[in-house]
Design a protein around this motif. Structure first.
Motif, short mmCIF file in Angstrom:
data_model
loop_
_atom_site.label_atom_id
_atom_site.label_comp_id
_atom_site.label_asym_id
_atom_site.label_seq_id
_atom_site.Cartn_x
_atom_site.Cartn_y
_atom_site.Cartn_z
N ALA A 159 -0.49 4.02 -14.44
CA ALA A 159 -0.93 5.04 -13.57
C ALA A 159 0.24 6.24 -13.39
O ALA A 159 -0.11 7.39 -13.39
CB ALA A 159 -1.42 4.49 -12.27
N ASN A 160 1.29 5.87 -13.31
CA ASN A 160 2.47 6.76 -12.85
C ASN A 160 2.71 7.49 -14.06
O ASN A 160 2.86 9.04 -13.72
CB ASN A 160 3.76 5.87 -12.53
N LEU A 161 2.54 6.97 -15.38
CA LEU A 161 2.78 7.73 -16.61
C LEU A 161 1.72 8.88 -16.55
O LEU A 161 2.06 9.82 -16.88
CB LEU A 161 3.12 6.79 -17.70
N GLU A 162 0.30 8.35 -16.63
CA GLU A 162 -0.75 9.30 -16.76
C GLU A 162 -0.49 10.39 -15.73
O GLU A 162 -0.68 11.57 -16.10
CB GLU A 162 -1.71 8.40 -16.58
N ARG B 233 1.38 16.67 -14.58
CA ARG B 233 2.08 17.49 -13.88
C ARG B 233 2.98 18.35 -14.70
O ARG B 233 3.83 17.78 -15.17
CB ARG B 233 2.91 16.86 -12.63
N GLU B 234 3.03 19.78 -14.57
CA GLU B 234 3.64 20.46 -15.34
C GLU B 234 5.19 20.44 -15.24
O GLU B 234 6.04 20.42 -15.95
CB GLU B 234 3.33 21.89 -15.07
N GLU C 255 0.81 -1.27 0.02
CA GLU C 255 0.08 -0.08 -0.01
C GLU C 255 0.93 1.33 -0.13
O GLU C 255 0.47 2.22 -0.23
CB GLU C 255 -0.83 -0.17 1.39
N MET C 256 2.23 0.89 0.29
CA MET C 256 3.27 2.19 0.40
C MET C 256 3.50 2.49 -1.14
O MET C 256 4.68 3.48 -1.25
CB MET C 256 4.20 2.14 1.26
N ILE C 257 3.36 1.76 -2.12
CA ILE C 257 3.95 1.71 -3.37
C ILE C 257 3.55 3.31 -3.83
O ILE C 257 2.52 3.70 -4.02
CB ILE C 257 3.39 0.73 -4.36
N PRO C 258 4.56 3.93 -4.65
CA PRO C 258 4.23 5.31 -4.88
C PRO C 258 3.76 5.40 -6.20
O PRO C 258 3.80 4.69 -7.19
CB PRO C 258 5.62 6.00 -4.79
N LEU C 259 2.73 6.41 -6.40
CA LEU C 259 2.29 6.93 -7.63
C LEU C 259 2.94 8.21 -7.94
O LEU C 259 2.47 9.15 -7.28
CB LEU C 259 0.68 7.10 -7.54
N VAL C 260 3.79 8.26 -8.76
CA VAL C 260 4.76 9.46 -8.76
C VAL C 260 5.24 9.83 -7.38
O VAL C 260 6.47 8.98 -7.32
CB VAL C 260 4.14 10.63 -9.43
N GLY D 129 9.98 16.66 -19.31
CA GLY D 129 11.04 15.64 -19.15
C GLY D 129 10.68 14.40 -19.34
O GLY D 129 11.40 13.63 -19.96
N LEU D 130 9.37 14.03 -19.25
CA LEU D 130 8.82 12.54 -19.04
C LEU D 130 8.63 12.44 -20.71
O LEU D 130 9.10 11.13 -21.24
CB LEU D 130 7.73 12.70 -18.50
N LYS D 131 8.06 13.51 -21.35
CA LYS D 131 8.07 13.27 -22.97
C LYS D 131 9.40 12.96 -23.71
O LYS D 131 9.23 12.02 -24.55
CB LYS D 131 7.36 14.66 -23.69
N GLU D 132 10.12 13.79 -23.24
CA GLU D 132 11.51 13.19 -24.01
C GLU D 132 12.03 11.67 -23.66
O GLU D 132 12.53 11.15 -24.74
CB GLU D 132 12.73 14.14 -23.26
N VAL D 133 11.81 11.22 -22.52
CA VAL D 133 12.24 9.71 -22.19
C VAL D 133 11.26 9.10 -23.01
O VAL D 133 11.80 7.87 -23.67
CB VAL D 133 11.75 9.71 -20.69
#
Ligand code: UTP
Length: 285
Positions: free
Chosen positions: A259-262, A267-268, A24-29, A273-277
């Motif tokens: 879910a992490n990606l979405e 987030r501005e 339950e402590m797994i992060p979303l971002v 940075g994520l788009k580049e990756v």
């Protein structure tokens, strides 16, 4: 209305991460899944919350506690607001804990909440599903207040995914609401015509406790909540309520990664940075 968050499962699908960490402590971002769930409960008017924990779950209690050293550090380093949202949540919610001595199933975990719940209907929220906009528990609570009985959240799933869910069978009583006649846990597509899957959000009457006490352990010696609800259906109205909001299935690895990606894309500070990756990965694939 009170809320119960069962969080005592072993989380074997996420090993080795879950060997010493609560699933339950797994992060979303940067926010743990259980914080989303507590936020949903509070946003649904469920401020008194019982989290059912077990061994290796200490991090959950620490997360919803003050950390004086960290607060002092943030104050000095000029970032006193870094934990503002969490602190506001902690003062809005009254969180209590009970231990499930062994992971004897979700039904057994819910039974641990009986003394906390008393004799009013209560919410159950599982951390494998994150729902936002609108909070799913608020939708169920409204259905319970309108129709009485218990209410279980459902979503349409593609036929090839029904083996992953508890599937609901019933008759429509109003648009988006069915009166349940049966629930079938992880069936084969040939076993059911329904594509309505249960998604880890419930408002249950306290009658569920008597039903669970009378439920024999099923698969793996565990007491299944689904078996308790099937027994409840024979005694009281149980409604399946179609949830049309956004849901992330974070109990599944692909679901969790997605879910992490979405959420990061929204987030501005992270989007460019994520788009580049992602562009780089796409070119390689
Ligand atoms: P899952 O079926 O996802 O089980 O439980 P799990 O043990 O967490 O994960 P896997 O299948 O081994 O990967 C659904 C919810 O019920 C809780 C879990 O913490 C999760 O929130 N649960 C399950 C309990 O609290 N106690 C139990 O004995 C079993």
């Amino acid at each position: 209305m009170k809320a119960v968050i069962p969080a005592a499962g072993l989380g074997t699908r996420f090993l080795p991460y879950t060997k010493a960490q609560p699933k339950e402590m797994i992060p979303l971002v940067d926010k743990p899944a259980i914080q989303f769930v507590v936020e949903e409960a509070v946003a649904s008017g469920m401020r008194e919350i019982l989290i059912v924990t077990g061994r290796t779950k200490r991090a959950i209690e620490d997360h919803f506690d003050t950390n004086v050293e960290l607060d002092n550090h943030l104050e000095k380093s000029g970032r006193p607001t870094a934990l503002e949202d969490l602190k506001a949540l902690m003062s809005a919610a009254r969180i209590m804990y009970v231990r499930q001595p062994s992971p004897l199933g979700l039904g057994d975990a819910v039974l641990r909440a009986a003394p906390f719940v008393g004799d009013e209907a209560f919410g159950v929220l599982l951390g494998d599903d994150i729902t936002v906009d609108p909070p799913c528990s608020a939708v169920l609570k409204a259905a319970h207040e309108r129709l009485g009985g218990s209410a279980i959240a459902l979503q349409q799933v593609p036929r090839d995914q029904i083996g992953r869910y508890g599937m609901a069978v019933g008759k429509e009583v109003e648009p988006g609401v069915i009166r349940l006649e049966d629930m079938i846990e992880k069936p084969t597509p040939a076993q059911v015509r329904s594509t309505l899957a249960t998604i880890g959000r419930y408002v249950l009457t306290p009658e569920i406790f008597a039903r669970l006490r009378a439920t024999e352990p099923g698969k793996g010696g565990e007491i299944q909540l689904t078996d308790g609800i099937r027994s409840l259906i024979k005694k009281e109205d149980v409604y399946g309520v179609l949830y049309r909001g956004r849901r992330f299935d974070v109990g599944d690895k692909v679901g969790w990664l997605g879910a992490n990606l979405e959420l990061a894309m929204e987030r501005e500070d992270l989007r460019d940075g994520l788009k580049e990756v992602l562009d780089r990965i796409r070119k390689k694939a």
